[in-house]
Structure formats: C-alpha cells, structure tokens
Write a protein that holds these residues in place. Structure first.
Motif, short mmCIF file in Angstrom:
data_model
loop_
_atom_site.label_atom_id
_atom_site.label_comp_id
_atom_site.label_asym_id
_atom_site.label_seq_id
_atom_site.Cartn_x
_atom_site.Cartn_y
_atom_site.Cartn_z
N VAL A 171 49.28 -21.96 -6.47
CA VAL A 171 48.20 -21.10 -6.96
C VAL A 171 48.08 -19.83 -6.13
O VAL A 171 47.76 -18.77 -6.64
CB VAL A 171 46.86 -21.86 -6.98
CG1 VAL A 171 45.67 -20.92 -7.10
CG2 VAL A 171 46.84 -22.87 -8.12
N SER A 190 44.61 -22.85 -3.32
CA SER A 190 45.78 -23.52 -3.86
C SER A 190 45.74 -25.02 -3.51
O SER A 190 45.99 -25.87 -4.38
CB SER A 190 47.05 -22.89 -3.28
OG SER A 190 48.21 -23.32 -3.97
N TYR A 238 48.84 -21.24 -12.73
CA TYR A 238 47.82 -20.70 -11.84
C TYR A 238 46.49 -20.51 -12.55
O TYR A 238 45.43 -20.90 -12.04
CB TYR A 238 48.31 -19.37 -11.25
CG TYR A 238 47.22 -18.35 -11.04
CD1 TYR A 238 46.26 -18.51 -10.05
CD2 TYR A 238 47.15 -17.21 -11.85
CE1 TYR A 238 45.25 -17.56 -9.86
CE2 TYR A 238 46.16 -16.27 -11.68
CZ TYR A 238 45.21 -16.45 -10.68
OH TYR A 238 44.21 -15.52 -10.52
N ASP A 242 43.54 -22.71 -11.21
CA ASP A 242 42.55 -21.96 -10.44
C ASP A 242 41.18 -22.07 -11.09
O ASP A 242 40.17 -22.27 -10.41
CB ASP A 242 42.98 -20.49 -10.36
CG ASP A 242 42.06 -19.67 -9.48
OD1 ASP A 242 41.84 -20.06 -8.32
OD2 ASP A 242 41.55 -18.65 -9.96
#
Length: 251
Positions: A171, A190, A238, A242
């Motif tokens: 991430v 991450s 991501y 996220d």
C-alpha cells in the motif's frame, strides 16, 4: 474516480482484471516498463550466466526492488480512473520530480535486495556440496535434493525477508504517489492494511510471485506483460486496501 469495494478473497482476481483493463486502455507506458524490466532481467541473466548461485538471489532480489520501478504505472492507473490518458512524458515527469520520499524508499528497497542477494549467494555457496554454476545445478542439487536442508533454508530466509518488505510496500508505494504522506506513515498504513486483510493480501502476494515466475519461465518475454499487469493491478489493490484500513483515499 472509481469507488472502492470491500476486500475479500475474490479481490485479487478483480484487481488483476482491472489492471488488465488499464493495460489494454493505455498500453504504451506499461509495455515500456515491461520491456525495460525484462531487459534488466536479461542483463542479470547474462552477467551471472555461469554463477547461478548468484543469479538465484539476484532474481529474487529483483522482486524486492521491482515495486519502486512500477511507480509510473500507478500514475497511469490513477489518471485512467479520473478519465485521463497519460503517456510516457507524464510518467517520466514523475521520475524526474525527485520526490525525496520515493528516492529514500527506493534506496531502502535496494539495500534490502542487495542484502538478500549476498545472503542467498553465501548460503548456497557454503551449504551446497557441489558448485552451483548453472540452472540445472540449482535444480538438481538444491531444489531436488532429497535431504532436507539447503532449499528449505533458502526459502525460509527469503520468505522472512520478503514478507516484511511486501507488507511495507503493498500500500505504501502507491500511497506515496497518490498523496504527500510521509514515508513512515505510509509504511504504517501499509502494515495496517495487511493486518486487516491477511487472507486477500497473502493471496495477492502468491499471485504476484506466480505471474513473475511464469514470466521468467518464458525466457523473460512474459515479463513484458506480467510486470505492467501487476503494476496496474497494484494500484487497484492499494485503493481497496487503503480504504478498508480506515484512511480516506486521496487524503
């Protein structure tokens, strides 16, 4: 911008599908990345052609450093989600921007990759009963060795290094491209995303290794497609991870 979706075990396949759509929609930047990275792999193969004990570590170390080399593809996928089409000029502008965060992260990944290359070479050289000079030697005396030992230790050490690197980058690198977040905070985010979704992120890691392995088995030609596909798909990974980890994407 395309909305994020809940993360499940099906998500990695959806990320690949979305990455493939990005690559088909705007193939030039992705194929340029793929060609350059495959050429770099070919250079590694040529440089260590008679020292496979070194080549084994170099190629697996390549996996550690590769995420920083895909940052331009994150920008392409981000632009595509916003309805824009960017070319190589905009990708090169990202590289020329001299973003200190990406430079520092790249140096750290380079150190990690170098450390693994040296560790792998030392382990194979010291433990193998015969010199490992060619791929067949590695297959016969390391991978297919009936006694437990070298290959298992090589895999274990590689996994112990790769797991934290993966958790720190999956991430963090797209996040650094997408926002002005500091490196430390991006790495923490991450790790938070991986901890929140261990199953999907583990499956995503397996798919990445599988695609790269298949690319290598095709005399590196498959990497021309596999690497940009992974890069574009990583952007979508991501965004979902996220958002699921509790931070508004783009904040």
């Amino acid at each position: 911008m395309t909305p994020t979706q809940p993360v499940s075990l099906r998500s990695p396949l959806r990320w690949l599908a979305m990455g493939w759509a990005d690559l088909r929609r705007n193939p030039l930047p992705g194929l340029a990345h793929g060609l350059l990275l495959a050429a770099f792999g070919g250079l590694l193969l040529w440089a260590a052609r008679d020292r496979f004990w070194l080549l084994a570590g170099a190629f697996s170390g390549f996996l550690i450093v590769a995420p920083i080399l895909a940052t331009g593809l994150y920008a392409v996928s981000r632009a595509g989600q916003n309805g824009r089409r960017v070319g190589l000029a905009e990708v090169l502008a990202l590289w020329r921007s001299g973003d200190g965060r990406l430079v520092r992260f790249g140096l750290l990944l380079g150190l990690a990759g170098t450390g693994w290359v040296l560790t792998s070479a030392g382990l194979i050289t010291l433990w193998s009963p015969v010199p490992i000079q060619k791929p067949l030697d590695f297959l016969r005396h390391v991978v297919l060795e009936p006694r437990l030992g070298l290959f298992e230790a090589w895999l274990l050490l590689g996994g112990l290094l790769a797991a934290p690197v993966y958790a720190s980058t999956v991430v963090a690198l797209p996040l650094l491209v997408d926002t002005r977040m500091p490196v430390g905070a991006a790495v923490a985010q991450s790790w938070r995303a991986v901890a929140s979704h261990p199953g999907p992120t583990a499956l995503w890691a397996v798919l990445i290794v599988t695609l790269v392995g298949l690319g290598m088995l095709t005399a590196l030609l498959g990497l021309v497609i596999a690497l940009p596909l992974i890069g574009h798909a990583s952007w979508h990974a991501y965004r979902d991870l996220d958002a699921s980890a509790g931070r508004r994407v783009g904040a």
